[in-house]
Each structure stands twice: as structure tokens, then as C-alpha cells.
Design a protein around this motif. Structure first.
Motif, short mmCIF file in Angstrom:
data_model
loop_
_atom_site.label_atom_id
_atom_site.label_comp_id
_atom_site.label_asym_id
_atom_site.label_seq_id
_atom_site.Cartn_x
_atom_site.Cartn_y
_atom_site.Cartn_z
N VAL A 1 0.85 -1.19 0.00
CA VAL A 1 0.00 0.00 0.00
C VAL A 1 0.88 1.24 0.00
CG1 VAL A 1 -1.76 1.28 1.28
CG2 VAL A 1 -1.81 -1.23 1.26
N VAL A 2 0.55 2.21 -0.85
CA VAL A 2 1.28 3.47 -0.91
C VAL A 2 0.62 4.45 0.06
CG1 VAL A 2 2.05 5.38 -2.36
CG2 VAL A 2 1.93 3.06 -3.31
N GLU A 3 1.41 4.99 0.98
CA GLU A 3 0.94 5.98 1.94
C GLU A 3 1.82 7.22 1.82
OE1 GLU A 3 1.04 4.20 5.78
OE2 GLU A 3 -0.59 2.79 5.37
N GLY A 4 1.31 8.26 1.17
CA GLY A 4 2.15 9.43 0.91
C GLY A 4 3.24 9.05 -0.06
N ASP A 5 4.50 9.15 0.39
CA ASP A 5 5.62 8.70 -0.43
C ASP A 5 6.30 7.48 0.18
OD1 ASP A 5 5.76 10.55 -2.69
OD2 ASP A 5 6.06 12.09 -1.15
N ILE A 6 5.57 6.78 1.04
CA ILE A 6 6.05 5.56 1.68
C ILE A 6 5.32 4.37 1.08
CG2 ILE A 6 6.12 4.29 3.88
CD1 ILE A 6 8.08 6.60 3.75
N LEU A 7 6.04 3.24 0.94
CA LEU A 7 5.43 1.99 0.49
C LEU A 7 5.41 1.02 1.67
CD1 LEU A 7 4.26 0.14 -1.66
CD2 LEU A 7 6.59 -0.40 -2.39
N HIS B 1 3.10 -7.45 7.15
CA HIS B 1 3.31 -6.99 8.52
C HIS B 1 3.48 -5.47 8.60
CE1 HIS B 1 4.27 -11.28 8.90
NE2 HIS B 1 3.97 -11.15 10.19
N ALA B 2 3.17 -4.78 7.51
CA ALA B 2 3.14 -3.31 7.48
C ALA B 2 4.50 -2.66 7.64
CB ALA B 2 2.15 -2.77 8.53
N TRP B 3 5.57 -3.37 7.31
CA TRP B 3 6.87 -2.70 7.29
C TRP B 3 6.81 -1.61 6.22
CZ3 TRP B 3 11.88 -5.90 8.22
CH2 TRP B 3 11.72 -6.71 9.37
N ARG C 1 15.16 2.43 2.25
CA ARG C 1 15.36 2.33 3.69
C ARG C 1 14.05 2.03 4.41
NH1 ARG C 1 18.48 7.68 5.38
NH2 ARG C 1 16.79 8.56 4.10
N ILE C 2 14.14 1.23 5.45
CA ILE C 2 12.97 0.96 6.28
C ILE C 2 12.70 2.18 7.14
CG2 ILE C 2 12.06 -0.47 8.15
CD1 ILE C 2 13.80 -2.76 7.07
N SER C 3 11.50 2.70 7.07
CA SER C 3 11.15 3.87 7.87
C SER C 3 10.37 3.50 9.12
CB SER C 3 10.32 4.86 7.04
OG SER C 3 9.06 4.31 6.72
N GLN C 4 9.75 2.30 9.12
CA GLN C 4 8.99 1.91 10.30
C GLN C 4 8.73 0.41 10.30
OE1 GLN C 4 4.83 2.91 10.43
NE2 GLN C 4 4.85 3.30 12.64
#
Length: 430
Positions: A106-112, A117-119, A126-129
Motif C-alpha cells: 500500500v502506498v501511503e504518501g511517499d512511503i510503500l 506486517h506493514a513494514w 530504507r525501512i522507515s517503520q
């Protein structure tokens, strides 16, 4: 441009005494010849395309905002996504956690964010969360590979090789694409053959008999050609010799309503790894149309490629005439491409059945082209070239996935190393 050259000595060709000198007889010989230099693979169909170039991997319209797009380059799966900012990002299509495809995410803003497990991943890999990561647990992976990306000419380009080379690598320059005096038709097609068959097909215009039902009878004459370490360029004179011709062919070559037949000078150039064609009517200085093409391998064995083409057509002086002719020109180009695809896929089937290249090439121009493709390519690994990949799965990429990327909140390491591009699946014409 020199006259047609037969003077460049090679492992399986005679040499002439001077440039342009004729060779009395060119014997039949297989292109599976002794290597010209140590480490060179003699069978061109076992040579992979060099990853150190910019390759189109999708049309821009397929990469929609806030959506993912699954692509592949030579067996390397890649996810493209366009975030809220509108910028396209390209990442290795595997979550660093459980290897689930990020293209399912899922694309959330500029994050994929991975669907499992929603990584969450930034555009640089880079892993942001990691939402549930407890303090003091084992250090998480650094991330996944990212790819240098450029968007131009209605295409998304990715650099699959060494990312340090991306900035200096030549990028296609197509000024007519943005010209108000031209209009461009985009093609996106999967062809089940090694990319080298595509280069040979377009450069060797002696196959016009194949297109007799579309182009009528054409007598191609090689005016001359030039070859270098990274290019081969040939000039042909196309002389109409009667027969019925598709109406779109005349409109494309600016013959107008009268449809008068006149010779055209066709210039075709392979400038590794791309190919171009320009049609200039005899007596004119300007091309009536030009074609830019790239053939991007899809599978690890590189027996399937995705062909991207940009056909740029000069607008006639009559306003709206090209708009009215567009469907006929599209139909004509589709008919020609279908015939070419039939031929090159038959060539690939013969290679698969025989297990090696048994072609007996007699045209010096194509021998020089094969040298260019062979010398600038990279050998496929044995399991890729032989088709012995277990269970029909794509062989692993030549880039290692281990250790790429960077941890987000846990490990603020540098950006993930870039890697390779992607190709979309079977496409409809744009």
C-alpha cells in the motif's frame, strides 16, 4: 558513413584488401564461432544485455499515483510506485522481512508499506517503520535495494547496473518528442525471443519479402554502412516495385492522397543498447518519421523481451490531416510488427529446439552487428543460458540483495544501493 564494408577481419569472415573492397564469395558459416577474445561467449543468444544503461520498464500511464506496479528486468522483480509527490520510485520487489512482494503493498504518501506486517519503506529502500518492533530486539534488516529512476517521453526508465554509473550513462535524447511539428505513437509489446533477434530484424532490411502483403514489393538496396565498437549504422534505398500497399504505409511516408510511390532512404542505427530508424524521402533533407526502440529482457534466461518503441511522425501542412490518418498508420505499424514478431519468435524456437545457434549468416552488416552486441553484453550464467533453473523459477539476480538498504529509526545508515530495472507484462499499444 562509409560504403558497405567487408574489410574487418574476424574469426569467421574473409578480409578485403581495402575499405569497400568486394569479397568474391561469402561462405555459409554459423555465428557460433570461436570467441574473438578470451572470456567472450561465441553464441550471441547466450549473451545477456549489459545492465549499465537506462532501460524503459513501463509506460508512465501504467504507474498511477498512490498505486504500485510490478515490473521485471532480466529476472529481477522490481516494484514501481508513484507517491503523493508524483515522483516514481523503484525498489526490489521483496520485503526484507518475509520476502513478500512489495508490489502487493500500500502506498501511503511517499512511503510503500508491505501488505503483510506493514513494514514501511522510503523511496530509497530504507525501512522507515516496523510498527510492532520492541526495544532491545535483534537488529532488523537495513532495507531493500533501490534503483535510479528517470521519467521521460512517456516512459519510466530504470538503471539496473552499478548505480555509481547512472549519472554519467548516456540517456536517450529525442528532441522531436516535444516538438510541436511532430506527434509520437508509443508501442509496448512483449516478444518471446532474445533481444538480439530484434536488433538483427530491424537492421537487416533484406527481409522485406516478409512484408509483401503490407508494403507491396520493395527492392531494398544497401547504400553503405559504418560500424564501431558500440554502433552499427546502415543506409538503404527503398525502391517500390509494384504490388498492393497498406494505405497507412503511404500516409506514414507522407505520400499524401495521391499515394505516389517514390524511393525512400532508410537509416537504421544500433547504438548499444538502443536502436533507431529514420525515413527520408529521396530529394528531401528532413525525415517524415523516426523510430526509437529498446528491447528489455524480462526473464533471467533473456529469451523474452519487452519492446518499447516511440514512432515520431512529422505533421503535414494540412491541419488535422495526421489526426485523421492516425488510425490507419497505427493499423499499418501493428501489421508490420506482427509479421516481424512471428519471424523472430520462430528464430527463438529454432534456437530452443537445437540448443545452440545454427544460423548461417552471410550478410557482413549483421556479422558486425553481432560483434557489437556480443562485445558490449555480459555472459549469462550457465543455469540461465541453459534454461536449467529449478522448477521454472527465475534465477537469482546478479546483484546480491543482502545488506542493501538502511534501517529507519533503528539504524540511520546511508541510502540503499541501487540495482536493476523492470519490464511490464504483455502490453497493449499505447
Amino acid at each position: 558513413m562509409t560504403e558497405a564494408r567487408h574489410d574487418r577481419p574476424g574469426p569467421d569472415r574473409p578480409s578485403a584488401s581495402r575499405p569497400g573492397a568486394s569479397v568474391p564469395h561469402l561462405p555459409h558459416h554459423s555465428d557460433s564461432r570461436p570467441a574473438a577474445r578470451p572470456g567472450t561467449v561465441s553464441d550471441l543468444r547466450r549473451v545477456g544485455i549489459s545492465p549499465d544503461h537506462w532501460y524503459p520498464v513501463a509506460t508512465s500511464r501504467k504507474v498511477r499515483r498512490n498505486r504500485t506496479f510490478a515490473a521485471v528486468f532480466a529476472g529481477e522483480r522490481i516494484v514501481l510506485y508513484r507517491g503523493r509527490s508524483g515522483v516514481v520510485h523503484a525498489l526490489e520487489d521483496r520485503c526484507a522481512h518475509r520476502q513478500v512482494p512489495l508490489s502487493m503493498g500500500v502506498v501511503e504518501g511517499d512511503i510503500l508499506r508491505c501488505c503483510y506486517h506493514a513494514w514501511a519503506y522510503r523511496g530509497d529502500g530504507r525501512i522507515s517503520q516496523i510498527p510492532y518492533l520492541p526495544k532491545g530486539c535483534e537488529r532488523p534488516p537495513r532495507g531493500v535495494r533501490s534503483y535510479p529512476v528517470r521519467e521521460a517521453y512517456g516512459l519510466v526508465f530504470v538503471f539496473p547496473g552499478d548505480p555509481a554509473l547512472a549519472e554519467e550513462a548516456p540517456f536517450p535524447f529525442l528532441p522531436e518528442y516535444h516538438s510541436a511539428t511532430h506527434r509520437t505513437m508509443t508501442f509496448s509489446r512483449t516478444v518471446r525471443c532474445h533481444y538480439s533477434f530484434m536488433h538483427e530484424n530491424l537492421l537487416d532490411m533484406n527481409h522485406q519479402f516478409l512484408h509483401r502483403s503490407v508494403l507491396g514489393r520493395i527492392r531494398p538496396e544497401l547504400l553503405g554502412y559504418d560500424a564501431g565498437p558500440r554502433h552499427v549504422e546502415a543506409r538503404y534505398l527503398f525502391v517500390p516495385a509494384g504490388g498492393r500497399k497498406d494505405r497507412g504505409a503511404g500516409l506514414l511516408s507522407a505520400e499524401g492522397i495521391g499515394g505516389q510511390d517514390r524511393p525512400d532512404v532508410i537509416t537504421i542505427r544500433t547504438e548499444y543498447p538502443y536502436q533507431t530508424l529514420r525515413d527520408v524521402p529521396e530529394g528531401s533533407d528532413l525525415p517524415v518519421f523516426s523510430l526509437w526502440a529498446a528491447y528489455v529482457p524480462k526473464d533471467a534466461e533473456q529469451r523474452v523481451n519487452h519492446a518499447y518503441g516511440l514512432l515520431t511522425i512529422a505533421k503535414p501542412s494540412v491541419p488535422g490531416a495526421l489526426h485523421l490518418a492516425w488510425p490507419l498508420i497505427r493499423r499499418f505499424t501493428e501489421r508490420v510488427f506482427a509479421q516481424d514478431r512471428m519471424a523472430v519468435e520462430a528464430e527463438q524456437r529454432a534456437w530452443d529446439e537445437q540448443g545452440e545457434d545454427h544460423n548461417h549468416e552471410v550478410f557482413p552488416l549483421i556479422l558486425d552487428l553481432r560483434d557489437v552486441l556480443r562485445d558490449n553484453g555480459v555472459p549469462l550464467r550457465p543455469e540461465q543460458a541453459s534454461g536449467c533453473t529449478p522448477c521454472g523459477m527465475a534465477a537469482p539476480s546478479h546483484h546480491s540483495a543482502a545488506g542493501a538498504g538502511a534501517a529507519g529509526a533503528t539504524d540511520p545508515a546511508g541510502p540503499a544501493p541501487s540495482a536493476g530495472p523492470a519490464v511490464e507484462g504483455v502490453g497493449r499499444p499505447e
